[in-house]
Motif scaffolding. Structure first.
Motif, PDB file in Angstrom:
ATOM      1  N   ASP A   1     -62.755   9.111   3.703  1.00  0.00           N
ATOM      2  CA  ASP A   1     -61.350   9.300   4.067  1.00  0.00           C
ATOM      3  C   ASP A   1     -61.114   8.841   5.512  1.00  0.00           C
ATOM      4  OD1 ASP A   1     -58.783  10.162   4.501  1.00  0.00           O
ATOM      5  OD2 ASP A   1     -59.258  12.315   4.353  1.00  0.00           O
TER       6      ASP A   1
ATOM      7  N   SER B   1     -58.018  10.214   7.684  1.00  0.00           N
ATOM      8  CA  SER B   1     -58.055  11.533   8.329  1.00  0.00           C
ATOM      9  C   SER B   1     -58.738  11.440   9.693  1.00  0.00           C
ATOM     10  CB  SER B   1     -58.781  12.545   7.441  1.00  0.00           C
ATOM     11  OG  SER B   1     -60.166  12.278   7.429  1.00  0.00           O
TER      12      SER B   1
ATOM     13  N   ALA C   1     -64.810  13.311   6.929  1.00  0.00           N
ATOM     14  CA  ALA C   1     -64.208  12.033   6.531  1.00  0.00           C
ATOM     15  C   ALA C   1     -65.253  11.123   5.885  1.00  0.00           C
ATOM     16  CB  ALA C   1     -63.585  11.341   7.743  1.00  0.00           C
TER      17      ALA C   1
END
Lengths: 502, 502
Positions: free
Chosen positions: B127, B130, B122
């Protein structure tokens, strides 16, 4: 519980034992490679703690019951299939370790731990008498351990069996008895020939280039660096913390520019075996290499059959010349090949050439069996050692440090281990003959630096079986013959006849 | 059993726990320093296995009974003596771990192990979504864990207590509330002053010379290389496998020629504490450092109070000039000193200077307490993170990788850990003030490269006590005051007033 549940349960327990073994290996690797002096006290305690935990789990009633149940629930425990063999080996392991009382195991660990310290000093000070009482106690403990495994044909059998499952003292003796006179005779013929020159390797080679060379060759052999690494250790060894982490070590000697390469090829040979074990056996009782002799057949194969061969140096000599121009630049490949294969009876086993190595082992085997039979006493060892060295090799150690005190094994209680080195030599040539019969092109491939067929053959015929077969059965299955010295002698005769123009 | 026999028995068990901790530390050190990629699967299993063994032994009825007996047999478990404290801490440890069900512990290990993998990805991919569900689960598990320790004043108390025994959320909050406006105000004054130049360290320094420098300074600080070693690690840390083996790690950055030295001084500060623990407490419940904040008070002391001081560079700058002539040869010591102390609000905690570091911590503390109170949801974290960064530091992360995803702690479940960094900063200056009051000559000694009085003071007043006192009690005993921010603010004000001519 269904049979399947029991099997899963068994595998959970053998997985734990494998993981404890991996932890033990890490404690030892770190001690030899990294540990500062001050770490010794805690490390010893930690190693003893893990050994105790392993003992308790390996002998737990829960495990014993599972194995008993499974052994009775499968159709035939002697069947030649994976499952029967898995349970059979688990049962054998359990029964073996369960025969040894916990307090005896702890005593053995303590005695050998202390003996090792004393041996280090004794070797440094050339003082066998200080080590002798410790060795005497170790021999007593080993004899006691053997007694636990009665009945036996020979009191050395149970010790040998720890390293070489199923092998008997009588078999080893027969092999060695056949081999000894032939090796001694070959040596005598070589002694009468003109000696070859190897002064060019008795020099200090650049260490960075040695390392580069070693890593290049290890890579070429097929060593997977994503599942391993190479470090420095005073006494090179290979160890494994699991199938995904198999580490090698090397060292660089000031007095021998090629020793690191041969050592690295040797250790990489060991490592390729561990990296090539079949994942389907991972964490089961079959998940480890089958024996020390088969392991040594891998290391000696790569070190000698490949690393000291003419074909290999067709590929590798130009590289060596590029890396070490001042030492090798003006040498012919023939001079080089003959030099690295110089035969010279010497005092130290680990420095011995192919023609003399087994003789070092035989003398140790005779001493060990004599001690176990009670026919030899520890105090007599220096004299026996020196007289056999003279008889087999024609040299006499100037002192015990370079004689009876040279090896670490006895101080660690590892009586029964030495024969596997010589057996490994013999097996390595049995593999070679079969492999070349299967793939006659192999020598040409080696000469072009391509070891893929060699490695694929080993993977297919040796590595992937892990402990699926006992060592003699594996050799028989693959080569059609049990362990035998004939291929090895053929190999030596041919090789040295050419080198020494006999 | 007599009381003495029970005590010996207790110490055998705490010694085993200490040794298991050493093994766990080795598994982790090796993973971070040496392990090839392929080792991950086995290593995870091995770490989980050791964690399970430790749990079983730390919660064993045998241990519980021994502790109960001993607690009732000694005159007063609250007495201010070694024995009472030893049993009291053993009891506290036992009761703490016994409250956590085994399956909950295993679940926590599995969830955080997986979350760590996800976090690595991540952060790489910027991200947060996630990672969010994993963090949500971790927060749930941490809240469940806290529930096991009811009653509490604040649900964050039990988590904080794991790292900082006896410390309460309210205390931390009071300290931070007092500190925050002062740090923010100081920052604003600095922002209005003329910025100092540090371009000379934003360069690639020769790595061998950096290593030589780091080893020289660590040696000079008093690090005992016979009981340790230094290796490379992507995220430097210090670990200990026992009193005789305390290892540091460092790294070399291409974009900061001095970061390795400061990192090495930081880790050496940690290591001096572990190397200085009183051997009489070895393997007892008192044998470990008393808390993470006190540990951090050691690392930050050496990194900042020594390593970023004018006095230190009187001694060290000529050495640095000799090692790095192209970067520092034409620099004045004043330029250098001001440059390495440049204040600049930045995004990354571990790169933060002394004037901004605590603000990074406070924002994390506020988020953690908010999560534990149930007032914050995981999904809101990026926004809260960014807005607080703007409020406290005047910068906004361009992405979550350099924002809310930057630290490893939450993915490992270590909610409650962050405050100890800031507390360590505060304590480090409390030590400094007391030390200099005791030995006014210390600054002169530092200027001549003599750290012996400094180390002796730490040994005498901090290290040797191990866990004999809880952290607040230790700080109180030595400095006459509990943990407080006043000395730290005095220090910052004085230091930066001079550097920035405020």
């Amino acid at each position: 519980m269904s049979t399947e549940e029991k099997l899963n349960q068994l595998r959970r327990l053998t997985a734990e034992l494998a993981n404890l073994g991996g932890i033990q290996a890490l404690l030892d690797w770190d001690q030899q490679v990294n540990m500062p002096r001050g770490g010794m006290e805690d490390r010893s305690e930690q190693a003893a703690l893990v050994a105790g935990i392993m003992y308790d789990r390996a002998t737990s009633p829960q495990l014993g019951t599972l194995i008993e149940d499974l052994a009775s629930e499968i159709p035939d425990i002697n069947a030649d299939d994976d499952l029967a063999r898995e349970i059979k080996v688990a049962k054998r392991d359990f029964e073996h370790i369960s025969r040894i009382p916990r307090e005896k195991l702890i005593e053995f660990v303590m005695v050998t731990s202390r003996a090792h310290e004393v041996w280090v000093q004794a070797r440094e000070n050339n003082d066998f008498p200080s080590f002798a009482p410790h060795l005497t106690r170790i021999v007593e403990l080993r004899r006691e351990q053997a007694e636990l495994f009665k009945p036996f044909d020979h009191p050395y059998d149970p010790l040998l069996d720890e390293y070489e499952p199923g092998m008997k003292t009588a078999e080893v003796k027969a092999i060695f008895d056949a081999l000894r006179p032939q090796q001694v005779a070959l040596l005598q013929r070589i002694a009468q020939a003109e000696q070859v020159d190897n002064s060019f390797i008795r020099e200090k080679y650049d260490i960075d280039s040695q390392e580069k060379f070693g890593r290049f060759i290890a890579t070429r052999m097929g060593y997977d660096w994503n599942r391993g690494r190479m470090d420095l250790a005073p006494h090179p060894f290979t160890t494994s913390f699991g199938y995904g982490d198999v580490r090698i070590t090397t060292r660089y000697m000031e007095t021998d520019g090629m020793s690191s390469l041969f050592s690295t090829m040797h250790e990489t040979g060991h490592a390729l075996y561990d990296q090539g074990l079949n994942p389907k056996y991972r964490h089961t009782s079959l998940g480890r290499p089958t024996s020390l002799a088969v392991h040594e057949s891998q290391s000696r194969f790569w070190e000698n059959l490949i690393g000291r061969s003419q074909a290999f140096w067709q590929f590798a000599f130009p590289i060596a010349q590029m890396l070490f121009p001042e030492h090798l630049g003006n040498l012919s490949i023939e001079q080089f090949y003959r030099g690295i294969n110089r035969v010279e009876p010497s005092l130290i086993r680990i420095e011995a050439d192919e023609a003399t190595y087994n003789l070092h082992i035989m003398l140790r085997f005779e001493i060990e069996t004599g001690l176990m039979e009670g026919k030899l006493e520890t105090k007599d060892l220096p004299e026996i050692w020196n007289s056999r060295m003279q008889a087999y090799l024609g040299v006499t150690p100037p002192n015990d440090s370079r004689g009876v005190l040279q090896d670490v094994h006895w101080s660690g209680g590892m009586i029964g281990y030495f024969p596997t080195y010589a057996l490994g030599n013999l097996i390595s040539v049995q593999w070679w003959e079969k492999m070349v019969a299967d793939h006659p092109n192999i020598p040409d491939e080696i000469a072009s630096g391509d070891f893929s067929t060699v490695l694929a053959w080993m993977r297919e015929n040796v590595h992937r079986y892990a402990s699926r077969y006992d060592p003699q059965d594996l050799v028989q299955k693959i080569t059609g013959s049990r362990i035998t010295s004939e291929p090895y002698m053929r190999y030596l005769e041919q090789k040295y006849s050419q080198i020494y123009r006999l």
